[in-house]
Design a protein around this motif. Structure first.
Motif, PDB file in Angstrom:
ATOM      1  N   GLY A 122       0.779  -1.230   0.000  1.00 15.87           N
ATOM      2  CA  GLY A 122       0.000   0.000   0.000  1.00 15.87           C
ATOM      3  C   GLY A 122       0.807   1.274   0.000  1.00 15.87           C
ATOM      4  O   GLY A 122       2.037   1.277  -0.025  1.00 15.87           O
ATOM      5  N   THR A 123       0.070   2.376   0.033  1.00 15.05           N
ATOM      6  CA  THR A 123       0.671   3.707   0.068  1.00 15.05           C
ATOM      7  C   THR A 123       0.226   4.443   1.331  1.00 15.05           C
ATOM      8  O   THR A 123       0.402   5.648   1.430  1.00 15.05           O
ATOM      9  N   ASP A 124      -0.345   3.694   2.267  1.00 15.82           N
ATOM     10  CA  ASP A 124      -0.973   4.302   3.432  1.00 15.82           C
ATOM     11  C   ASP A 124      -0.454   3.639   4.702  1.00 15.82           C
ATOM     12  O   ASP A 124      -0.702   2.461   4.952  1.00 15.82           O
ATOM     13  N   LEU A 125       0.244   4.407   5.532  1.00 13.62           N
ATOM     14  CA  LEU A 125       0.807   3.867   6.772  1.00 13.62           C
ATOM     15  C   LEU A 125      -0.277   3.351   7.713  1.00 13.62           C
ATOM     16  O   LEU A 125      -0.106   2.319   8.369  1.00 13.62           O
ATOM     17  N   SER A 126      -1.388   4.057   7.810  1.00 13.16           N
ATOM     18  CA  SER A 126      -2.439   3.669   8.744  1.00 13.16           C
ATOM     19  C   SER A 126      -3.049   2.327   8.354  1.00 13.16           C
ATOM     20  O   SER A 126      -3.398   1.518   9.222  1.00 13.16           O
ATOM     21  N   PHE A 127      -3.183   2.071   7.050  1.00 13.69           N
ATOM     22  CA  PHE A 127      -3.733   0.800   6.593  1.00 13.69           C
ATOM     23  C   PHE A 127      -2.777  -0.339   6.960  1.00 13.69           C
ATOM     24  O   PHE A 127      -3.191  -1.368   7.507  1.00 13.69           O
ATOM     25  N   THR A 128      -1.495  -0.127   6.695  1.00 15.35           N
ATOM     26  CA  THR A 128      -0.493  -1.142   7.025  1.00 15.35           C
ATOM     27  C   THR A 128      -0.469  -1.415   8.524  1.00 15.35           C
ATOM     28  O   THR A 128      -0.440  -2.570   8.960  1.00 15.35           O
ATOM     29  N   GLU A 129      -0.507  -0.356   9.328  1.00 16.90           N
ATOM     30  CA  GLU A 129      -0.489  -0.538  10.775  1.00 16.90           C
ATOM     31  C   GLU A 129      -1.722  -1.308  11.242  1.00 16.90           C
ATOM     32  O   GLU A 129      -1.629  -2.183  12.119  1.00 16.90           O
ATOM     33  N   SER A 130      -2.884  -1.011  10.666  1.00 18.33           N
ATOM     34  CA  SER A 130      -4.105  -1.713  11.060  1.00 18.33           C
ATOM     35  C   SER A 130      -4.030  -3.194  10.712  1.00 18.33           C
ATOM     36  O   SER A 130      -4.494  -4.042  11.479  1.00 18.33           O
ATOM     37  N   VAL A 131      -3.449  -3.508   9.567  1.00 17.47           N
ATOM     38  CA  VAL A 131      -3.286  -4.915   9.180  1.00 17.47           C
ATOM     39  C   VAL A 131      -2.415  -5.645  10.197  1.00 17.47           C
ATOM     40  O   VAL A 131      -2.744  -6.750  10.642  1.00 17.47           O
ATOM     41  N   LEU A 132      -1.312  -5.028  10.587  1.00 17.73           N
ATOM     42  CA  LEU A 132      -0.414  -5.647  11.558  1.00 17.73           C
ATOM     43  C   LEU A 132      -1.061  -5.738  12.938  1.00 17.73           C
ATOM     44  O   LEU A 132      -0.948  -6.750  13.638  1.00 17.73           O
ATOM     45  N   ALA A 133      -1.755  -4.677  13.333  1.00 23.85           N
ATOM     46  CA  ALA A 133      -2.345  -4.618  14.665  1.00 23.85           C
ATOM     47  C   ALA A 133      -3.480  -5.609  14.862  1.00 23.85           C
ATOM     48  O   ALA A 133      -3.714  -6.088  15.975  1.00 23.85           O
ATOM     49  N   HIS A 134      -4.191  -5.949  13.782  1.00 21.54           N
ATOM     50  CA  HIS A 134      -5.358  -6.819  13.897  1.00 21.54           C
ATOM     51  C   HIS A 134      -5.081  -8.275  13.519  1.00 21.54           C
ATOM     52  O   HIS A 134      -6.016  -9.034  13.247  1.00 21.54           O
ATOM     53  N   GLY A 135      -3.805  -8.648  13.473  1.00 25.49           N
ATOM     54  CA  GLY A 135      -3.498 -10.070  13.302  1.00 25.49           C
ATOM     55  C   GLY A 135      -2.876 -10.474  11.987  1.00 25.49           C
ATOM     56  O   GLY A 135      -2.737 -11.677  11.714  1.00 25.49           O
ATOM     57  N   GLY A 136      -2.464  -9.522  11.161  1.00 21.24           N
ATOM     58  CA  GLY A 136      -1.876  -9.879   9.868  1.00 21.24           C
ATOM     59  C   GLY A 136      -0.395 -10.218   9.922  1.00 21.24           C
ATOM     60  O   GLY A 136       0.139 -10.839   9.003  1.00 21.24           O
ATOM     61  N   THR A 137       0.262  -9.844  11.006  1.00 19.28           N
ATOM     62  CA  THR A 137       1.714 -10.012  11.112  1.00 19.28           C
ATOM     63  C   THR A 137       2.208 -11.433  10.863  1.00 19.28           C
ATOM     64  O   THR A 137       3.182 -11.627  10.122  1.00 19.28           O
ATOM     65  N   PRO A 138       1.591 -12.472  11.447  1.00 25.03           N
ATOM     66  CA  PRO A 138       2.110 -13.833  11.270  1.00 25.03           C
ATOM     67  C   PRO A 138       2.122 -14.325   9.824  1.00 25.03           C
ATOM     68  O   PRO A 138       2.861 -15.253   9.491  1.00 25.03           O
ATOM     69  N   TYR A 139       1.319 -13.701   8.971  1.00 28.88           N
ATOM     70  CA  TYR A 139       1.227 -14.154   7.586  1.00 28.88           C
ATOM     71  C   TYR A 139       2.217 -13.448   6.660  1.00 28.88           C
ATOM     72  O   TYR A 139       2.296 -13.780   5.479  1.00 28.88           O
ATOM     73  N   LEU A 140       2.958 -12.481   7.190  1.00 26.94           N
ATOM     74  CA  LEU A 140       3.823 -11.659   6.350  1.00 26.94           C
ATOM     75  C   LEU A 140       5.307 -11.935   6.613  1.00 26.94           C
ATOM     76  O   LEU A 140       5.766 -11.841   7.746  1.00 26.94           O
ATOM     77  N   ASP A 141       6.020 -12.233   5.536  1.00 27.72           N
ATOM     78  CA  ASP A 141       7.475 -12.374   5.606  1.00 27.72           C
ATOM     79  C   ASP A 141       8.165 -11.089   5.171  1.00 27.72           C
ATOM     80  O   ASP A 141       9.313 -10.830   5.529  1.00 27.72           O
ATOM     81  N   VAL A 142       7.457 -10.299   4.374  1.00 18.88           N
ATOM     82  CA  VAL A 142       7.973  -9.022   3.877  1.00 18.88           C
ATOM     83  C   VAL A 142       6.824  -8.015   3.862  1.00 18.88           C
ATOM     84  O   VAL A 142       5.705  -8.347   3.480  1.00 18.88           O
ATOM     85  N   ILE A 143       7.106  -6.786   4.307  1.00 17.96           N
ATOM     86  CA  ILE A 143       6.148  -5.690   4.166  1.00 17.96           C
ATOM     87  C   ILE A 143       6.451  -5.002   2.842  1.00 17.96           C
ATOM     88  O   ILE A 143       7.558  -4.498   2.638  1.00 17.96           O
ATOM     89  N   THR A 144       5.497  -5.007   1.929  1.00 23.38           N
ATOM     90  CA  THR A 144       5.707  -4.304   0.666  1.00 23.38           C
ATOM     91  C   THR A 144       4.919  -3.001   0.688  1.00 23.38           C
ATOM     92  O   THR A 144       3.816  -2.925   1.237  1.00 23.38           O
TER      93      THR A 144
END
Length: 211
Positions: A122-144
């Motif tokens: 994405g191009t939006d920090l708040s969207f990325t932070e919300s994804v990580l904060a609500h449980g998306g972190t374990p599925y990500l090996d790289v933040i694009t």
């Protein structure tokens, strides 16, 4: 190289995957962006059809893709579509993106256990932070992410990257997740004899926030 898994209804398959073997033989590392097959700016409620498609479409390329990137700029999907069947689709939000991310991760790892998953592209920090904060972190090996801004240097890209590193560290304190800029700029292959871009294209490029 970043390849697009654009779905083609005529062949019922991704088109970008056709180039994977050639680039792999050449020793080029491949980032494959994988989107849903319905091509709508919405997230399906039932991920089963997409997961089954992913397993079939990507199985021949197991071990050849360095990173599977889940869809493109989901933070910009809101308001892009007007015809949505609420029984079949949800609007794109950080929570529905996580559902898409999880489905892609499960499907890809079933046919390619060593695969790495990237997002939220994405191009939006708040969207990325919300994804990580609500449980998306374990599925990500790289933040694009993409470095586009509405106005040049507003907000400052370096400042945003510093903020993103802090956000990623906050939600993944034990596992360092790298940040990749997976897209930048646009291209134009139609050049004039003097190697200059024609006036119409030059004007369009100047207005394009990707440049």
């Amino acid at each position: 190289i970043r390849l697009w898994g654009s779905y083609n209804k005529a062949i019922k398959d991704y088109t970008g995957t056709r180039r994977i073997d050639a680039f792999h033989r050449a020793g080029v590392k491949i980032l494959l962006n994988i989107g849903d097959i319905h091509k709508l700016p919405f997230v399906r409620k039932d991920m089963t059809p997409w997961k089954e498609f992913l397993k079939k479409a990507l199985k021949p390329y197991a071990g050849k893709v360095a990173l599977y990137e889940v869809t493109n700029e989901p933070n910009a999907w809101s308001g892009q579509g007007s015809k949505k069947d609420p029984a079949l689709f949800d609007d794109m939000t950080p929570l529905t993106y996580i559902r898409m991310l999880r489905a892609a991760s499960e499907a890809v790892h079933e046919i390619d256990p060593g695969a790495k998953i990237g997002g939220p592209t994405g191009t939006d920090l708040s969207f990325t932070e919300s994804v990580l904060a609500h449980g998306g972190t374990p599925y990500l090996d790289v933040i694009t992410e993409h470095p586009y801004r509405t106005l040049p240097e507003l907000p400052d890209y370096e400042t945003d990257l510093t903020s993103m590193k802090k956000i990623v560290a906050r939600y993944s304190p034990q596992r360092k997740i790298p940040i990749w800029a997976s897209e930048s700029g646009s291209q134009n292959s139609a050049l004039l004899r003097d190697n200059l871009i024609d006036e119409k294209t030059r004007a369009a490029v100047a207005k394009d926030i990707r440049n």
